[in-house]
Write a protein that holds these residues in place. Structure first.
Motif, PDB file in Angstrom:
ATOM      1  N   LEU A   1       0.805  -1.209   0.000  1.00  0.00           N
ATOM      2  CA  LEU A   1       0.000   0.000   0.000  1.00  0.00           C
ATOM      3  C   LEU A   1       0.844   1.266   0.000  1.00  0.00           C
ATOM      4  CD1 LEU A   1      -2.814  -1.031   2.510  1.00  0.00           C
ATOM      5  CD2 LEU A   1      -2.920  -0.981   0.004  1.00  0.00           C
ATOM      6  N   PHE A   2       2.049   1.203   0.591  1.00  0.00           N
ATOM      7  CA  PHE A   2       2.856   2.419   0.614  1.00  0.00           C
ATOM      8  C   PHE A   2       4.349   2.199   0.428  1.00  0.00           C
ATOM      9  CE2 PHE A   2       1.595   1.091   4.850  1.00  0.00           C
ATOM     10  CZ  PHE A   2       2.810   0.834   5.462  1.00  0.00           C
ATOM     11  N   PHE A   3       4.849   0.970   0.556  1.00  0.00           N
ATOM     12  CA  PHE A   3       6.277   0.758   0.372  1.00  0.00           C
ATOM     13  C   PHE A   3       6.781   1.192  -1.011  1.00  0.00           C
ATOM     14  CE2 PHE A   3       9.823  -2.070  -0.917  1.00  0.00           C
ATOM     15  CZ  PHE A   3      10.780  -1.564  -0.063  1.00  0.00           C
ATOM     16  N   PRO A   4       6.011   0.956  -2.105  1.00  0.00           N
ATOM     17  CA  PRO A   4       6.506   1.406  -3.412  1.00  0.00           C
ATOM     18  C   PRO A   4       6.782   2.905  -3.494  1.00  0.00           C
ATOM     19  CG  PRO A   4       4.730  -0.159  -3.703  1.00  0.00           C
ATOM     20  CD  PRO A   4       4.778   0.166  -2.228  1.00  0.00           C
TER      21      PRO A   4
ATOM     22  N   GLY B   1      11.560   1.370 -15.780  1.00  0.00           N
ATOM     23  CA  GLY B   1      12.603   0.374 -15.966  1.00  0.00           C
ATOM     24  C   GLY B   1      13.391   0.098 -14.702  1.00  0.00           C
ATOM     25  N   SER B   2      13.728   1.141 -13.959  1.00  0.00           N
ATOM     26  CA  SER B   2      14.480   0.948 -12.721  1.00  0.00           C
ATOM     27  C   SER B   2      13.636   0.237 -11.667  1.00  0.00           C
ATOM     28  CB  SER B   2      14.975   2.291 -12.174  1.00  0.00           C
ATOM     29  OG  SER B   2      13.892   3.146 -11.845  1.00  0.00           O
ATOM     30  N   THR B   3      12.335   0.505 -11.665  1.00  0.00           N
ATOM     31  CA  THR B   3      11.455  -0.161 -10.704  1.00  0.00           C
ATOM     32  C   THR B   3      11.299  -1.633 -11.036  1.00  0.00           C
ATOM     33  OG1 THR B   3      10.247   1.883 -10.263  1.00  0.00           O
ATOM     34  CG2 THR B   3       9.142  -0.176  -9.700  1.00  0.00           C
ATOM     35  N   VAL B   4      11.190  -1.969 -12.310  1.00  0.00           N
ATOM     36  CA  VAL B   4      11.106  -3.379 -12.710  1.00  0.00           C
ATOM     37  C   VAL B   4      12.300  -4.153 -12.148  1.00  0.00           C
ATOM     38  CG1 VAL B   4      11.235  -4.961 -14.670  1.00  0.00           C
ATOM     39  CG2 VAL B   4       9.718  -2.985 -14.776  1.00  0.00           C
ATOM     40  N   ILE B   5      13.492  -3.579 -12.282  1.00  0.00           N
ATOM     41  CA  ILE B   5      14.696  -4.253 -11.785  1.00  0.00           C
ATOM     42  C   ILE B   5      14.782  -4.185 -10.268  1.00  0.00           C
ATOM     43  CG2 ILE B   5      17.211  -4.299 -11.842  1.00  0.00           C
ATOM     44  CD1 ILE B   5      15.856  -5.155 -14.455  1.00  0.00           C
ATOM     45  N   GLY B   6      14.651  -2.980  -9.714  1.00  0.00           N
ATOM     46  CA  GLY B   6      14.813  -2.804  -8.276  1.00  0.00           C
ATOM     47  C   GLY B   6      13.801  -3.581  -7.456  1.00  0.00           C
ATOM     48  N   GLN B   7      12.527  -3.477  -7.836  1.00  0.00           N
ATOM     49  CA  GLN B   7      11.491  -4.203  -7.097  1.00  0.00           C
ATOM     50  C   GLN B   7      11.607  -5.705  -7.325  1.00  0.00           C
ATOM     51  OE1 GLN B   7       9.640  -3.069  -4.862  1.00  0.00           O
ATOM     52  NE2 GLN B   7       8.934  -0.989  -5.266  1.00  0.00           N
ATOM     53  N   GLY B   8      12.074  -6.086  -8.508  1.00  0.00           N
ATOM     54  CA  GLY B   8      12.295  -7.508  -8.753  1.00  0.00           C
ATOM     55  C   GLY B   8      13.362  -8.064  -7.828  1.00  0.00           C
ATOM     56  N   VAL B   9      14.476  -7.350  -7.693  1.00  0.00           N
ATOM     57  CA  VAL B   9      15.543  -7.767  -6.786  1.00  0.00           C
ATOM     58  C   VAL B   9      15.028  -7.805  -5.347  1.00  0.00           C
ATOM     59  CG1 VAL B   9      17.760  -7.076  -5.785  1.00  0.00           C
ATOM     60  CG2 VAL B   9      17.410  -6.957  -8.264  1.00  0.00           C
ATOM     61  N   ASP B  10      14.291  -6.778  -4.951  1.00  0.00           N
ATOM     62  CA  ASP B  10      13.741  -6.697  -3.594  1.00  0.00           C
ATOM     63  C   ASP B  10      12.850  -7.903  -3.287  1.00  0.00           C
ATOM     64  OD1 ASP B  10      11.520  -5.911  -1.619  1.00  0.00           O
ATOM     65  OD2 ASP B  10      12.937  -4.275  -1.347  1.00  0.00           O
ATOM     66  N   SER B  11      11.904  -8.179  -4.169  1.00  0.00           N
ATOM     67  CA  SER B  11      10.960  -9.269  -3.930  1.00  0.00           C
ATOM     68  C   SER B  11      11.635 -10.634  -3.975  1.00  0.00           C
ATOM     69  CB  SER B  11       9.826  -9.213  -4.962  1.00  0.00           C
ATOM     70  OG  SER B  11       9.080  -8.017  -4.830  1.00  0.00           O
ATOM     71  N   LEU B  12      12.570 -10.814  -4.910  1.00  0.00           N
ATOM     72  CA  LEU B  12      13.263 -12.097  -5.033  1.00  0.00           C
ATOM     73  C   LEU B  12      14.094 -12.413  -3.798  1.00  0.00           C
ATOM     74  CD1 LEU B  12      14.437 -12.048  -8.760  1.00  0.00           C
ATOM     75  CD2 LEU B  12      12.880 -13.710  -7.716  1.00  0.00           C
ATOM     76  N   ILE B  13      14.575 -11.391  -3.116  1.00  0.00           N
ATOM     77  CA  ILE B  13      15.357 -11.610  -1.898  1.00  0.00           C
ATOM     78  C   ILE B  13      14.453 -11.749  -0.685  1.00  0.00           C
ATOM     79  CG2 ILE B  13      16.990 -10.544  -0.285  1.00  0.00           C
ATOM     80  CD1 ILE B  13      18.399  -9.329  -2.696  1.00  0.00           C
TER      81      ILE B  13
ATOM     82  N   THR C   1       2.996 -11.362  -7.173  1.00  0.00           N
ATOM     83  CA  THR C   1       1.955 -10.347  -7.029  1.00  0.00           C
ATOM     84  C   THR C   1       2.547  -9.026  -6.552  1.00  0.00           C
ATOM     85  OG1 THR C   1       0.318 -12.047  -6.504  1.00  0.00           O
ATOM     86  CG2 THR C   1      -0.231  -9.780  -5.919  1.00  0.00           C
ATOM     87  N   GLN C   2       3.440  -9.109  -5.557  1.00  0.00           N
ATOM     88  CA  GLN C   2       4.080  -7.901  -5.054  1.00  0.00           C
ATOM     89  C   GLN C   2       4.841  -7.178  -6.156  1.00  0.00           C
ATOM     90  OE1 GLN C   2       2.579  -7.207  -2.056  1.00  0.00           O
ATOM     91  NE2 GLN C   2       4.556  -6.774  -1.143  1.00  0.00           N
ATOM     92  N   TRP C   3       5.586  -7.932  -6.928  1.00  0.00           N
ATOM     93  CA  TRP C   3       6.387  -7.336  -7.997  1.00  0.00           C
ATOM     94  C   TRP C   3       5.499  -6.640  -9.026  1.00  0.00           C
ATOM     95  CZ3 TRP C   3       7.331  -9.356 -13.228  1.00  0.00           C
ATOM     96  CH2 TRP C   3       8.329  -8.634 -13.893  1.00  0.00           C
ATOM     97  N   VAL C   4       4.443  -7.309  -9.451  1.00  0.00           N
ATOM     98  CA  VAL C   4       3.534  -6.728 -10.451  1.00  0.00           C
ATOM     99  C   VAL C   4       2.838  -5.492  -9.898  1.00  0.00           C
ATOM    100  CG1 VAL C   4       1.426  -7.116 -11.786  1.00  0.00           C
ATOM    101  CG2 VAL C   4       3.180  -8.899 -11.686  1.00  0.00           C
ATOM    102  N   LEU C   5       2.362  -5.583  -8.648  1.00  0.00           N
ATOM    103  CA  LEU C   5       1.650  -4.447  -8.064  1.00  0.00           C
ATOM    104  C   LEU C   5       2.582  -3.257  -7.841  1.00  0.00           C
ATOM    105  CD1 LEU C   5      -0.690  -6.188  -5.457  1.00  0.00           C
ATOM    106  CD2 LEU C   5      -1.338  -5.153  -7.643  1.00  0.00           C
ATOM    107  N   LYS C   6       3.818  -3.521  -7.426  1.00  0.00           N
ATOM    108  CA  LYS C   6       4.775  -2.431  -7.206  1.00  0.00           C
ATOM    109  C   LYS C   6       5.090  -1.711  -8.511  1.00  0.00           C
ATOM    110  CE  LYS C   6       6.986  -4.594  -3.204  1.00  0.00           C
ATOM    111  NZ  LYS C   6       8.171  -5.345  -2.738  1.00  0.00           N
ATOM    112  N   VAL C   7       5.308  -2.490  -9.572  1.00  0.00           N
ATOM    113  CA  VAL C   7       5.557  -1.874 -10.873  1.00  0.00           C
ATOM    114  C   VAL C   7       4.307  -1.120 -11.338  1.00  0.00           C
ATOM    115  CG1 VAL C   7       6.099  -2.311 -13.297  1.00  0.00           C
ATOM    116  CG2 VAL C   7       7.291  -3.582 -11.503  1.00  0.00           C
ATOM    117  N   GLY C   8       3.137  -1.698 -11.087  1.00  0.00           N
ATOM    118  CA  GLY C   8       1.895  -1.013 -11.433  1.00  0.00           C
ATOM    119  C   GLY C   8       1.737   0.311 -10.717  1.00  0.00           C
ATOM    120  N   TRP C   9       2.115   0.337  -9.427  1.00  0.00           N
ATOM    121  CA  TRP C   9       2.098   1.583  -8.664  1.00  0.00           C
ATOM    122  C   TRP C   9       2.987   2.627  -9.326  1.00  0.00           C
ATOM    123  CZ3 TRP C   9      -0.752   4.094  -5.466  1.00  0.00           C
ATOM    124  CH2 TRP C   9      -1.505   3.461  -4.482  1.00  0.00           C
TER     125      TRP C   9
END
Length: 244
Positions: free
Chosen positions: A60-63, A164-176, A199-207
């Motif tokens: 809800l707010f971390f992104p 683009g940076s969020t796709v990578i950054g949030q992907g790394v965050d969620s994968l860890i 779901t987190q990764w998709v929603l974060k990028v969507g945000w």
């Protein structure tokens, strides 16, 4: 200041930045709140034709911390974003330590809420460790991609850099975070970890996509107010330093 192109045609000292401290404070505040309130809770939403779908409440707010991270790198450059990321990391470590201390303090005989307090603030060391590792790696990946893409695009197409940076950054965050924090824990099957992670990764990028117009407004306003636009030419991109 090496690597900085001054929009206003003048060299600004760090003390001249009027808004940098406020942006840093907002970043650290959102980071701490996301770890206190939403890190360990799995909520559900009902999707058409799908039914109930689980997601981490921190979405809800971390992104917003990634949006602010994009603003920091875009306006002030990688070096200052790096310093803010380290400030956030230290704040997380201090919060984790003080939470442990306060939970362990013996409660007064008349105070009957110790059990509830432990549930809310007594985060297990595994989750705290996973959260800090994921934040650190994800934010640095986000800042690095943002800064490099700015050079590649010559400062154009801000939307491509933020997304683009969020796709990578949030992907790394969620994968860890999710495997490290919950894989094998009670109630967390491999399927649930994968579903929540994706779901987190998709929603974060969507945000990030939804907040792109707001990002444009903030970035444009800060660049005009500060009179500076940073291009990280010749920047040392190592994360292991705090000096600007």
């Amino acid at each position: 200041m090496s690597g900085e192109r001054m929009v206003a045609g003048r060299d600004l000292e760090r003390s001249a930045f009027r808004w940098f401290d406020f942006v840093m404070a907002a970043f650290v505040t959102i980071l701490l709140l996301s770890n206190v309130i939403g890190a360990g809770k799995v909520a559900v939403i009902t999707l058409p034709f799908v039914g109930e779908w689980p997601f981490g409440a921190g979405i809800l707010f971390f992104p917003l911390s990634y949006v602010i991270g994009d603003v920091l790198t875009e306006v002030y450059g990688y070096a200052r974003a790096r310093r803010v990321i380290w400030a956030g990391t230290v704040a997380l470590l201090f919060m984790a330590f003080m939470s442990w201390v306060v939970v362990k303090l013996p409660p007064a005989p008349s105070w009957t809420n110790q059990a509830a307090y432990e549930v809310i603030f007594g985060q297990v060391r595994r989750i705290v460790f996973a959260s800090i590792c994921a934040f650190w790696a994800g934010e640095f990946a986000n800042a690095f991609v943002m800064a490099r893409m700015k050079l590649w695009t010559g400062g154009r197409h801000l939307w491509s850099r933020t997304i683009g940076s969020t796709v990578i950054g949030q992907g790394v965050d969620s994968l860890i975070f999710y495997p490290l924090a919950f894989l094998g824990a009670e109630g967390w099957t491999m399927h649930l970890v994968v579903v929540v992670l994706f779901t987190q990764w998709v929603l974060k990028v969507g945000w990030e996509v939804l907040l792109t117009p707001l990002t444009y407004l903030i970035v444009g306003g800060l660049k005009r107010a500060e009179g500076v636009d940073v291009f990280d030419e010749g920047t040392d991109f190592t994360p292991f330093r705090a000096r600007i």
